[in-house]
Scaffold this motif. Structure first.
Motif, short mmCIF file in Angstrom:
data_model
loop_
_atom_site.label_atom_id
_atom_site.label_comp_id
_atom_site.label_asym_id
_atom_site.label_seq_id
_atom_site.Cartn_x
_atom_site.Cartn_y
_atom_site.Cartn_z
N GLU A 231 -4.40 -0.24 -1.77
CA GLU A 231 -4.43 1.21 -1.92
C GLU A 231 -3.43 1.67 -2.97
O GLU A 231 -3.57 2.76 -3.53
CB GLU A 231 -4.12 1.84 -0.56
CG GLU A 231 -4.68 3.22 -0.45
CD GLU A 231 -4.46 3.81 0.94
OE1 GLU A 231 -5.45 3.96 1.65
OE2 GLU A 231 -3.31 4.10 1.29
N HIS A 232 -2.44 0.86 -3.24
CA HIS A 232 -1.46 1.24 -4.27
C HIS A 232 -2.11 1.33 -5.65
O HIS A 232 -1.61 2.03 -6.52
CB HIS A 232 -0.28 0.27 -4.27
CG HIS A 232 0.70 0.56 -3.18
ND1 HIS A 232 1.60 1.60 -3.24
CD2 HIS A 232 0.91 -0.04 -1.97
CE1 HIS A 232 2.33 1.63 -2.13
NE2 HIS A 232 1.92 0.65 -1.34
N GLN A 233 -3.24 0.66 -5.82
CA GLN A 233 -3.93 0.73 -7.13
C GLN A 233 -4.65 2.06 -7.33
O GLN A 233 -5.10 2.38 -8.42
CB GLN A 233 -4.92 -0.45 -7.25
CG GLN A 233 -5.33 -0.71 -8.71
CD GLN A 233 -6.45 -1.75 -8.81
OE1 GLN A 233 -6.56 -2.65 -7.99
NE2 GLN A 233 -7.29 -1.62 -9.84
N VAL A 238 2.12 6.28 -1.48
CA VAL A 238 3.55 6.13 -1.76
C VAL A 238 4.23 5.43 -0.58
O VAL A 238 3.89 5.69 0.56
CB VAL A 238 4.26 7.49 -1.98
CG1 VAL A 238 4.10 7.98 -3.41
CG2 VAL A 238 3.76 8.55 -1.00
N ASP A 239 5.16 4.56 -0.91
CA ASP A 239 6.01 3.98 0.14
C ASP A 239 7.27 4.84 0.14
O ASP A 239 8.02 4.86 -0.84
CB ASP A 239 6.34 2.51 -0.18
CG ASP A 239 5.13 1.61 0.01
OD1 ASP A 239 4.15 2.05 0.65
OD2 ASP A 239 5.15 0.48 -0.50
N VAL A 240 7.47 5.57 1.24
CA VAL A 240 8.55 6.55 1.32
C VAL A 240 9.59 6.14 2.34
O VAL A 240 9.25 5.80 3.48
CB VAL A 240 8.01 7.94 1.75
CG1 VAL A 240 9.11 8.98 1.69
CG2 VAL A 240 6.83 8.35 0.91
N PHE A 285 1.73 -2.28 11.29
CA PHE A 285 2.33 -0.94 11.25
C PHE A 285 3.32 -0.85 10.08
O PHE A 285 4.22 -1.68 9.96
CB PHE A 285 3.04 -0.70 12.59
CG PHE A 285 3.93 0.50 12.64
CD1 PHE A 285 3.53 1.72 12.11
CD2 PHE A 285 5.17 0.40 13.26
CE1 PHE A 285 4.37 2.84 12.18
CE2 PHE A 285 6.02 1.50 13.34
CZ PHE A 285 5.61 2.72 12.79
N GLU A 286 3.10 0.14 9.22
CA GLU A 286 4.03 0.37 8.10
C GLU A 286 4.53 1.80 8.18
O GLU A 286 3.81 2.74 7.83
CB GLU A 286 3.33 0.13 6.75
CG GLU A 286 3.00 -1.33 6.48
CD GLU A 286 2.56 -1.60 5.04
OE1 GLU A 286 2.45 -0.64 4.25
OE2 GLU A 286 2.33 -2.77 4.72
N ALA A 287 5.74 1.97 8.65
CA ALA A 287 6.31 3.31 8.86
C ALA A 287 6.50 4.08 7.55
O ALA A 287 6.67 5.29 7.56
CB ALA A 287 7.65 3.19 9.59
N TRP A 288 6.44 3.37 6.44
CA TRP A 288 6.79 3.96 5.14
C TRP A 288 5.59 4.24 4.22
O TRP A 288 5.73 4.88 3.19
CB TRP A 288 7.74 3.00 4.40
CG TRP A 288 7.14 1.63 4.28
CD1 TRP A 288 6.33 1.17 3.28
CD2 TRP A 288 7.23 0.54 5.22
NE1 TRP A 288 5.92 -0.11 3.53
CE2 TRP A 288 6.46 -0.53 4.71
CE3 TRP A 288 7.90 0.38 6.44
CZ2 TRP A 288 6.34 -1.74 5.38
CZ3 TRP A 288 7.77 -0.84 7.11
CH2 TRP A 288 7.00 -1.89 6.59
N HIS A 289 4.42 3.73 4.58
CA HIS A 289 3.28 3.86 3.66
C HIS A 289 2.48 5.12 3.97
O HIS A 289 1.84 5.23 5.01
CB HIS A 289 2.40 2.61 3.76
CG HIS A 289 1.25 2.59 2.79
ND1 HIS A 289 1.16 1.72 1.73
CD2 HIS A 289 0.13 3.36 2.71
CE1 HIS A 289 0.03 1.94 1.05
NE2 HIS A 289 -0.61 2.93 1.64
N TYR A 290 2.50 6.07 3.04
CA TYR A 290 1.77 7.33 3.20
C TYR A 290 0.70 7.46 2.13
O TYR A 290 0.90 7.07 0.98
CB TYR A 290 2.74 8.54 3.17
CG TYR A 290 3.62 8.49 4.38
CD1 TYR A 290 3.25 9.15 5.55
CD2 TYR A 290 4.74 7.67 4.40
CE1 TYR A 290 4.01 9.02 6.69
CE2 TYR A 290 5.51 7.53 5.54
CZ TYR A 290 5.13 8.21 6.69
OH TYR A 290 5.86 8.07 7.83
ZN LIG Z 1 2.56 0.63 0.66
#
Ligand SMILES: [Zn+2]
Length: 324
Positions: A231-233, A238-240, A285-290
């Motif tokens: 999805e970053h592509q 954003v990883d926040v 689970f990624e708490a930072w990936h929005y």
């Molecule tokens: Zn990410």
């Protein structure tokens, strides 16, 4: 006298004849009606034990071939259960049934969610096209692959107060929404900070290959997406973290994380890989990936506790098919 009598007699015959014809028509019609009724799905499904509500549901949703089968076999409560599921998609019925056969302890609603999101297939073994024409609603994951060389057209570089490490780039609309979110968080004493955003196909390939060369495919797949599936592509993610907590291990316990979970949807962002939905999203689970999906959809997902995968299957893909 004789003639009159004859006429009378003829008339009487005529009358009797008409009565007989009418009687034959009426009886015939009733026999025919009975015949039709006894060959109807309503009648035969009732014989199999379905109630009125279930019969209506079956007839409304299933084709003749399947109805014929149901009308001739013993009651199938599993089909009825699937039809009653909120996110039931008719084209997936066979896959629900197949999944159920092999996983009888899994709840119907979970089977519907898993199959709708293609998780009855293996990751990276069932490629579908990521529809970039959908813009901020495009889905990219371990099933939906971006076209080779895809690069968003409106990438914007963030001001450096919003990130740490390498310069960060996202699509313009995402940047605008992020800045709004950043300002409001900042007023509440939370300093958000980005450490990863747009990644090109080549960047992703480099990252993935590094893991793969060092730890093998299985390990690499656990920590990074294969190129074309990240999805970053898309420039929509954003990883926040926050200025005082940039740890992937503890960020979930920080005030910034709580703030994001409760507020990010107001700006069009969703927590993309939530806890408890790993089987659906294909990610831990990624708490930072929005991920930016726009305010309207973000609110829907937030209010209904849906992942983007589930939303996409039911409200975007299936809804588009219905209106065609
Ligand atoms: Zn990410």
């Amino acid at each position: 006298m004789k003639k009159k009598y004859k006429l009378k007699k003829n008339a009487r015959y005529g009358l009797v004849g008409i009565v007989i014809i009418i009687a034959v028509i009426l009886v015939g019609r009733s026999i025919y009606k009975d015949y039709v009724y006894k060959h109807s799905y309503e009648y035969n499904l009732e014989l199999r034990g379905y109630d009125e509500k279930e019969i209506k549901l079956l007839i409304k949703n299933l084709d003749d071939k399947r109805l014929d089968k149901l009308a001739n076999t013993k009651k199938d409560p599993v089909i009825v259960a699937f039809l009653q599921e909120k996110y039931y998609i008719s084209k997936n019925l066979d896959r629900y049934l197949k999944y159920y056969e092999n996983h009888k302890k899994v709840a119907y609603s979970d089977i519907v969610a898993l199959v709708n999101t293609n998780n009855d297939y293996e990751h990276y073994e069932h490629d579908l096209k990521a529809k970039t024409s959908l813009d901020e609603l495009l889905l990219c994951n371990k099933f939906y692959k971006l076209a080779d060389g895809y690069e968003p057209e409106d990438l914007a570089t963030m001001k450096n107060k919003y990130y740490y490490g390498e310069a960060q780039v996202v699509r313009q609309e995402v940047y605008d929404a992020f800045v709004d979110m950043w300002n409001d968080a900042n007023e509440e004493g939370i300093y958000l900070i980005v450490n990863s955003s747009y990644r090109s196909f080549e960047d992703q390939k480099e990252l993935y290959d590094l893991y793969k060369d060092n730890y093998g495919t299985t390990e690499a797949d656990l920590v990074a997406s294969r190129p074309g599936y990240s999805e970053h592509q898309t420039g929509l993610s954003v990883d926040v973290f926050s200025k005082d907590n940039t740890s992937t291990k503890t960020f979930k316990d920080s005030p910034a994380y709580s703030w994001l979970v409760n507020n990010s949807y107001k700006y069009g962002f969703i927590l993309r890989y939530p806890e408890g939905k790993e089987d659906i999203t294909g990610y831990e689970f990624e708490a930072w990936h929005y991920r930016y999906v726009g305010k309207k959809v973000a609110k829907e997902l937030h209010n209904n506790n849906l992942t983007f995968e589930e939303y996409y299957a039911y409200y975007i893909e299936n809804a588009a098919k219905k209106t065609k």
